[in-house]
Design a protein around this motif. Structure first.
Motif, PDB file in Angstrom:
ATOM      1  N   VAL A  95      55.943  73.062  30.102  1.00  0.00           N
ATOM      2  CA  VAL A  95      55.165  73.012  28.866  1.00  0.00           C
ATOM      3  C   VAL A  95      55.023  71.563  28.407  1.00  0.00           C
ATOM      4  CG1 VAL A  95      55.168  73.717  26.439  1.00  0.00           C
ATOM      5  CG2 VAL A  95      55.849  75.340  28.204  1.00  0.00           C
ATOM      6  N   ASN A  96      53.870  71.206  27.859  1.00  0.00           N
ATOM      7  CA  ASN A  96      53.638  69.826  27.408  1.00  0.00           C
ATOM      8  C   ASN A  96      54.617  69.436  26.302  1.00  0.00           C
ATOM      9  OD1 ASN A  96      51.493  69.682  29.163  1.00  0.00           O
ATOM     10  ND2 ASN A  96      49.920  69.967  27.594  1.00  0.00           N
ATOM     11  N   GLN A  97      55.017  68.162  26.301  1.00  0.00           N
ATOM     12  CA  GLN A  97      55.923  67.685  25.268  1.00  0.00           C
ATOM     13  C   GLN A  97      55.188  67.075  24.076  1.00  0.00           C
ATOM     14  OE1 GLN A  97      58.417  64.503  26.617  1.00  0.00           O
ATOM     15  NE2 GLN A  97      56.762  63.430  27.692  1.00  0.00           N
TER      16      GLN A  97
ATOM     17  N   PRO B 149      55.786  72.585  20.063  1.00  0.00           N
ATOM     18  CA  PRO B 149      56.749  73.462  19.369  1.00  0.00           C
ATOM     19  C   PRO B 149      57.370  74.519  20.280  1.00  0.00           C
ATOM     20  CG  PRO B 149      54.783  73.146  18.026  1.00  0.00           C
ATOM     21  CD  PRO B 149      54.474  72.572  19.368  1.00  0.00           C
ATOM     22  N   VAL B 150      56.637  74.989  21.284  1.00  0.00           N
ATOM     23  CA  VAL B 150      57.195  75.976  22.212  1.00  0.00           C
ATOM     24  C   VAL B 150      58.312  75.336  23.031  1.00  0.00           C
ATOM     25  CG1 VAL B 150      56.683  77.499  24.152  1.00  0.00           C
ATOM     26  CG2 VAL B 150      55.022  77.239  22.308  1.00  0.00           C
ATOM     27  N   LYS B 151      58.069  74.129  23.508  1.00  0.00           N
ATOM     28  CA  LYS B 151      59.095  73.401  24.262  1.00  0.00           C
ATOM     29  C   LYS B 151      60.345  73.187  23.410  1.00  0.00           C
ATOM     30  CE  LYS B 151      59.986  68.808  26.251  1.00  0.00           C
ATOM     31  NZ  LYS B 151      60.968  68.359  25.243  1.00  0.00           N
ATOM     32  N   GLU B 152      60.150  72.770  22.179  1.00  0.00           N
ATOM     33  CA  GLU B 152      61.294  72.489  21.305  1.00  0.00           C
ATOM     34  C   GLU B 152      62.090  73.748  20.991  1.00  0.00           C
ATOM     35  OE1 GLU B 152      59.435  70.567  18.001  1.00  0.00           O
ATOM     36  OE2 GLU B 152      59.548  68.564  18.912  1.00  0.00           O
ATOM     37  N   ALA B 153      61.400  74.863  20.756  1.00  0.00           N
ATOM     38  CA  ALA B 153      62.098  76.120  20.471  1.00  0.00           C
ATOM     39  C   ALA B 153      62.901  76.574  21.688  1.00  0.00           C
ATOM     40  CB  ALA B 153      61.094  77.190  20.057  1.00  0.00           C
ATOM     41  N   TYR B 154      62.315  76.466  22.858  1.00  0.00           N
ATOM     42  CA  TYR B 154      62.994  76.846  24.101  1.00  0.00           C
ATOM     43  C   TYR B 154      64.265  76.018  24.281  1.00  0.00           C
ATOM     44  CZ  TYR B 154      63.142  78.168  29.119  1.00  0.00           C
ATOM     45  OH  TYR B 154      63.481  78.667  30.343  1.00  0.00           O
TER      46      TYR B 154
ATOM     47  N   ASN C 228      58.222  78.149  34.445  1.00  0.00           N
ATOM     48  CA  ASN C 228      57.270  78.602  33.427  1.00  0.00           C
ATOM     49  C   ASN C 228      56.424  77.445  32.927  1.00  0.00           C
ATOM     50  OD1 ASN C 228      59.848  77.943  31.512  1.00  0.00           O
ATOM     51  ND2 ASN C 228      57.937  77.667  30.383  1.00  0.00           N
ATOM     52  N   CYS C 229      55.196  77.769  32.534  1.00  0.00           N
ATOM     53  CA  CYS C 229      54.383  76.893  31.701  1.00  0.00           C
ATOM     54  C   CYS C 229      53.960  77.747  30.507  1.00  0.00           C
ATOM     55  CB  CYS C 229      53.198  76.315  32.476  1.00  0.00           C
ATOM     56  SG  CYS C 229      52.188  77.527  33.350  1.00  0.00           S
TER      57      CYS C 229
END
Length: 665
Positions: A328-330, A336-341, A409-410
């Motif tokens: 996922v893009n940073q 926000p998806v990356k940070e939550a993960y 995953n992406c």
């Protein structure tokens, strides 16, 4: 395993019974239409003289589904041979029939709700890639089958399949209950499991050795659905778009000129490498608003950590250790998806889980797709540590076993994930061929164009099939997988595919999602079509429904005006101003109220996500009116609270004619 019937002749006795007669000397099966009872006939049973024989050959019984007016038997009436795998024929189901138990026509049912539900079932069956085999368990990887071969002896196929990939498990509930309660009868021989996925097996040749290269993907029936209507995780730990992909290499023994190649299970070596993919395991979604980029919603629920733990522990039990690759893009929309993960991964701190982040788009920008090698180099130690499965002919035990798995995953688990999984599979295939002594330490499959082309085409076709099933179009970036390089032509093709995804995701995927929910048992109709009238009615206000017509008519009048004669420079000025103004008004209204124009699922509408107000993150509130808070008519209608019944803890409560019936799946 016990044999499975491969072909039936169907007889119908008036409106009383359906009789399925297998080929050979096996006992037949009768389904009574009025009572719904299913019985195995005695060996001495003969078909009644008055019974009418069907002109179609039946290749399998997929199960029974209950709709609003009748229960239906779903049968396979068409199949195509996909190939042979270790001596077993693999078929794709291509045509189906629905046989009603009630005295009605499935092609002209007496109520429009029943017609709509039947259309959803047919569309799902004809639109999916359903695979079956009568002699081989497609749902389990080689290593799992080898480990369980003693325990599988004497069991029916339905008893040993992987429950995650047993796509018609819900449809087979009644037959499975009978088989489990009365093992002495051969109900199990009538239960045909099917798998939603892909299969391809190609013969190839390398360095004087004949071999087969196979690729199998298995799609989970849990949290199944389409791209924007199934994201993230559920409370049981199931994630959207979960796929297991197995690459199998079957190597024949040394051959001499003129020898006959083997087509059965007698291979000198069988090697298997398994990867998995799945949505980011937090509660999140993307909400369509007619804009190209949907609104991002992350729900920070108290159960998030427990759900993620359940998911990762289930994968640990199944595969061993895990390495999680996040693509996922940073920056931007996906950040926000990356940070939550990462926040919950850090919170759980599981010893058997390793997290690896790779900024795919940043690393591979300007078509520098060779930069994927950076990720492969970082993962090489883990891939080598987890290994692969290998069993050689004549050996009492496997030569090697796979002790861990790479989970990639992406955002969609499609395009970027496909590229990375293909790269990991190629790295492992090179290692396998070197370990077998077929390739030298300095050689790779890219040095042999014919073999490399087979590998690339298989992975590109596999990527396209998974992308079509979830996203609605072929995979993006597949030109790199297919040719080993990124091209401008491929970028243009990606633009076309992106437009097709936008159209399908906004205007067609609602009905597709309803098909998933109906066939997998996530939603069960009531035995009263009047309770499901919401499926065929449009509850939106008149002004909302009229805007597309106003916009279309305005566009037509503008085009017509271009053909009218002009007497002066200003003769059509006011004409065009009127119709351009109406067109702009309609387009603006639809954009502001975009949520009202998306084709949402009607069986299980995601209103709890669209109007979520709890802790978390929301990128915007587009499509909800001028103030961003207005509720469309679909949320105000009563059917949302009374029309659908949901599955809780794998149990369905079906209200039927004043009684409560419980079915366990």
């Amino acid at each position: 395993m016990r044999p499975l019937h491969q072909r039936y002749t169907l007889f119908t006795e008036r409106n009383d019974t359906y009789i399925f007669v297998p080929e050979g000397e096996a006992q037949s099966l009768t389904i009574h239409r009025q009572s719904g009872d299913i019985v195995i006939n005695s060996p001495q049973y003969t078909v009644p003289f008055a019974a009418k024989r069907s002109g179609k050959v039946i290749y399998g019984i997929l199960g029974l589904i209950s709709l609003s007016l009748s229960e239906y038997i779903i049968v396979v009436t068409g199949r195509t041979l996909q190939g042979s795998f270790m001596g077993h024929d693999i078929f794709r189901a291509t045509d189906f029939d629905l046989l009603p138990l009630a005295a009605l026509s499935p092609h002209a049912p007496p109520h429009p709700v029943e017609a709509h539900l039947l259309a959803l079932v047919r569309s799902h069956l004809l639109g999916g890639n359903f695979l079956l085999s009568y002699t081989y368990d497609l749902t389990r990887r080689l290593q799992a089958q080898y480990d369980a071969q003693e325990n599988d002896a004497g069991k029916a196929l339905w008893e040993v399949v992987d429950d995650r990939f047993f796509w018609n498990r819900y449809l087979q509930t009644k037959l499975i209950d009978l088989a489990a309660s009365d093992p002495s009868h051969s109900y199990g021989s009538f239960i045909l499991p099917i798998m939603y996925g892909t299969f391809e097996c190609r013969p190839t040749f390398l360095q004087g050795r004949h071999m087969y290269l196979a690729l199998i993907s298995r799609r989970s029936r849990f949290r199944a659905g389409t791209r924007y209507f199934r994201r993230g995780i559920d409370h049981e730990g199931h994630v959207a778009n979960f796929n297991e992909t197995e690459q199998v290499l079957l190597v024949e023994g040394q051959t001499t000129p003129g020898s006959v190649r083997t087509m059965d299970d007698n291979f000198a070596a069988k090697l298997s490498f398994v990867q998995i993919r799945g949505s980011v395991p937090v509660f999140w979604s993307e909400i369509n608003t007619l804009r190209y980029k949907p609104d991002l919603q992350i729900m920070d629920l108290q159960d998030t950590a427990n759900a993620m733990r359940a998911h990762l522990m289930a994968q640990n039990k199944e595969y061993g250790q895990q390495s999680l690759i996040n693509l996922v893009n940073q920056k931007g929309h996906e950040k926000p998806v990356k940070e939550a993960y990462e926040r919950y991964i850090e919170q759980l701190d599981l010893s058997h889980v390793k997290y690896e982040y790779f900024d795919f788009h940043n690393e591979c920008r300007k078509m520098r797709w060779d930069r994927i090698s950076v990720l492969i180099d970082r993962m090489a130690e883990d891939i080598a540590k987890y290994g692969y499965f290998q069993v050689n002919m004549g050996d009492p035990t496997p030569r090697k076993v796979q002790t861990g798995v790479i989970r990639t995953n992406c955002m969609d688990n499609l395009d970027r994930t496909n590229v990375v999984q293909a790269a990991l599979a190629k790295w492992t295939l090179n290692v396998q061929l070197r370990d077998l002594g077929i390739l030298s330490a300095s050689d790779g499959i890219d040095d042999y164009e014919a073999f490399s082309k087979e590998f690339r085409e298989m992975w590109a076709d596999h990527a396209d099939n998974i992308a079509k099933a979830y996203g609605g179009s072929g995979a993006l970036k597949s030109d790199f997988t297919r040719t080993n390089k990124r091209t401008r032509k491929g970028a243009l093709e990606d633009g076309y595919k992106s437009v097709m995804r936008y159209l399908k995701n906004n205007f067609f995927d609602g009905a597709r999602q309803d098909g998933f929910d109906l066939v997998t048992g996530t939603w069960v109709p009531r035995k009263n079509p009047s309770a499901s009238l919401f499926l065929i009615t449009d509850a939106r206000p008149l002004i909302t429904r009229s805007m597309p017509a106003i916009g279309s008519f305005s566009l037509f009048m503008i085009c017509a005006g271009l053909t009218l004669p002009r007497t002066s420079g200003y003769s059509l000025f006011y004409y065009f101003m009127l119709w351009f103004s109406l067109l702009a008004m309609a387009a603006t209204f639809m954009l502001i109220h975009g949520i009202d124009y998306v084709a949402w699922p009607r069986l299980n509408p995601p209103t709890d996500i669209i109007y979520y107000t709890g802790p978390g993150y929301r990128s915007a509130h587009h499509g909800k009116g001028l103030n961003g808070k207005s509720e469309p008519s679909l949320k105000k209608t009563k059917w949302l609270s009374s029309g659908a019944k949901r599955v809780k803890n794998n149990m369905i409560e079906e209200v039927e004619l004043g009684t409560v019936k419980k079915r366990v799946d």
